[in-house]
Design an enzyme around this catalytic site. Structure first.
Site, PDB file in Angstrom:
ATOM      1  N   SER A 103      10.237   1.709   0.152  1.00  0.00           N
ATOM      2  CA  SER A 103       9.947   3.060   0.633  1.00  0.00           C
ATOM      3  C   SER A 103      11.254   3.790   0.925  1.00  0.00           C
ATOM      4  O   SER A 103      12.295   3.162   1.136  1.00  0.00           O
ATOM      5  CB  SER A 103       9.132   2.980   1.937  1.00  0.00           C
ATOM      6  OG  SER A 103       9.101   4.225   2.592  1.00  0.00           O
ATOM      7  N   TYR A 117       6.214   0.564  10.365  1.00  0.00           N
ATOM      8  CA  TYR A 117       6.237   0.687   8.898  1.00  0.00           C
ATOM      9  C   TYR A 117       7.685   0.687   8.403  1.00  0.00           C
ATOM     10  O   TYR A 117       8.041  -0.006   7.448  1.00  0.00           O
ATOM     11  CB  TYR A 117       5.533   1.985   8.499  1.00  0.00           C
ATOM     12  CG  TYR A 117       5.476   2.290   7.018  1.00  0.00           C
ATOM     13  CD1 TYR A 117       6.505   3.005   6.391  1.00  0.00           C
ATOM     14  CD2 TYR A 117       4.380   1.911   6.253  1.00  0.00           C
ATOM     15  CE1 TYR A 117       6.434   3.312   5.041  1.00  0.00           C
ATOM     16  CE2 TYR A 117       4.308   2.225   4.894  1.00  0.00           C
ATOM     17  CZ  TYR A 117       5.341   2.928   4.305  1.00  0.00           C
ATOM     18  OH  TYR A 117       5.273   3.243   2.957  1.00  0.00           O
TER      19      TYR A 117
HETATM   20  C1  GCO Z   1       5.238   8.829   6.514  1.00  0.00           C
HETATM   21  C2  GCO Z   1       4.852   8.443   5.100  1.00  0.00           C
HETATM   22  C3  GCO Z   1       6.020   7.823   4.362  1.00  0.00           C
HETATM   23  C4  GCO Z   1       5.684   7.709   2.895  1.00  0.00           C
HETATM   24  C5  GCO Z   1       6.684   7.003   2.094  1.00  0.00           C
HETATM   25  C6  GCO Z   1       8.000   7.675   2.131  1.00  0.00           C
HETATM   26  O1  GCO Z   1       4.375   8.757   7.389  1.00  0.00           O
HETATM   27  O2  GCO Z   1       6.407   9.223   6.679  1.00  0.00           O
HETATM   28  O3  GCO Z   1       3.746   7.562   5.090  1.00  0.00           O
HETATM   29  O4  GCO Z   1       6.298   6.572   4.934  1.00  0.00           O
HETATM   30  O5  GCO Z   1       4.483   7.068   2.729  1.00  0.00           O
HETATM   31  O6  GCO Z   1       6.759   5.657   2.530  1.00  0.00           O
HETATM   32  O7  GCO Z   1       8.895   6.840   1.455  1.00  0.00           O
END
Ligand code: GCO
Length: 255
Positions: A146, A159
């Site tokens: 990501s 995340y």
């Molecule tokens: C967020 C998004 C991002 C994208 C992606 C960006 O909430 O900022 O979900 O995480 O999904 O991963 O690279």
């Protein structure tokens, strides 16, 4: 000798989280390049519909239903794929979850779920396919990392941490597996218009921020990711390993 270095004819590809979004787009691209693709997910009906779409386009597609966080289920499913289609030549670890909120509000369960799907699962599924790849002395593993593997924003800390781990998982696996002819790379998508990001797209302020902050001035369209996956899955990338390739419309290089 294959027609082009991007030809995947005769290869078996397993794509996790493939019933929609980036996973489905990648599965379609790999199938268009000649691979037999196994679409993974947890919901049989969604997967069957996705595989049927690809077959309706004349592509070789089947389903493999399992929860990527359950080690025993993963191993059993990979064995079943090998028995029915042949060993997995290409693995795309795409399945992922996102939860957003103030850092202080995340529960231990939130953390565990996010890490389990986004970081531990790529490790587990990779371990399941590796015996076949090692025996064959070739294989391609592509982790979906990501923009958050490299950058950060508030409200998505678990995340971000997990995706940061995916970047190092990519490097560690690449170094250890290179002697076996196995390449391990990652794709780092920026802001793509996927279901996971639906809440962000529907938020006028966030949507405007993405379009302003991205030099391309727009969200990514999921099919746009497919070509990069085909490249990394093909012999054109046999001398590339340990890399994380960013596709983000320029966001990560812009002030
Ligand atoms: C967020 C998004 C991002 C994208 C992606 C960006 O909430 O900022 O979900 O995480 O999904 O991963 O690279």
């Amino acid at each position: 000798m294959s027609a082009t270095p991007f030809d995947l004819t005769g290869r078996v590809a397993l794509v996790t989280g493939a019933s929609r979004g980036l996973g489905f787009a990648i599965a379609r691209g790999l199938a268009q390049a000649g691979a037999t693709v196994l679409l993974n997910g947890r919901k049989p009906a969604e997967l069957d519909a996705a595989a049927a779409k690809l077959r309706a386009e004349g592509l070789a597609a089947d389903v493999s239903v399992f929860d990527v966080t359950q080690r025993d289920a993963v191993r059993a499913a990979v064995d079943a794929v090998a028995a029915q289609h042949g060993q997995v030549d290409i693995l795309v670890n795409n399945a992922g979850i996102q939860r957003r909120g103030p850092l202080v509000d995340f529960t231990a369960r939130d953390w565990d779920d996010i890490v389990a799907t986004n970081l531990t699962a790529p490790f587990i599924v990779s371990q399941a396919v590796l015996p076949g790849m090692i025996a064959a002395r070739r294989g391609k593993i592509i982790h979906i990392a990501s923009l958050m593997s490299e950058l950060a924003r508030p409200t998505v800390v678990p995340y971000t941490a997990a995706k940061g781990g995916v970047r190092q998982l990519t490097r560690g696996m690449a170094v250890e597996l290179a002697p076996y002819g196995i390449q391990v790379n990652a794709i780092a998508p920026g802001y793509f218009a996927t279901e996971m990001n639906r809440a962000l797209i529907d938020n006028a302020e966030f949507n405007a921020w993405v379009c302003k902050r991205t030099p391309a001035g727009r969200w990514g369209d999921p099919p746009e990711i497919a070509g990069l996956a085909v490249f990394l899955a093909s012999s054109a990338a046999d001398y590339m390993t340990g890399q994380m390739l960013v596709m983000d419309g320029g966001m990560s290089v812009a002030l």
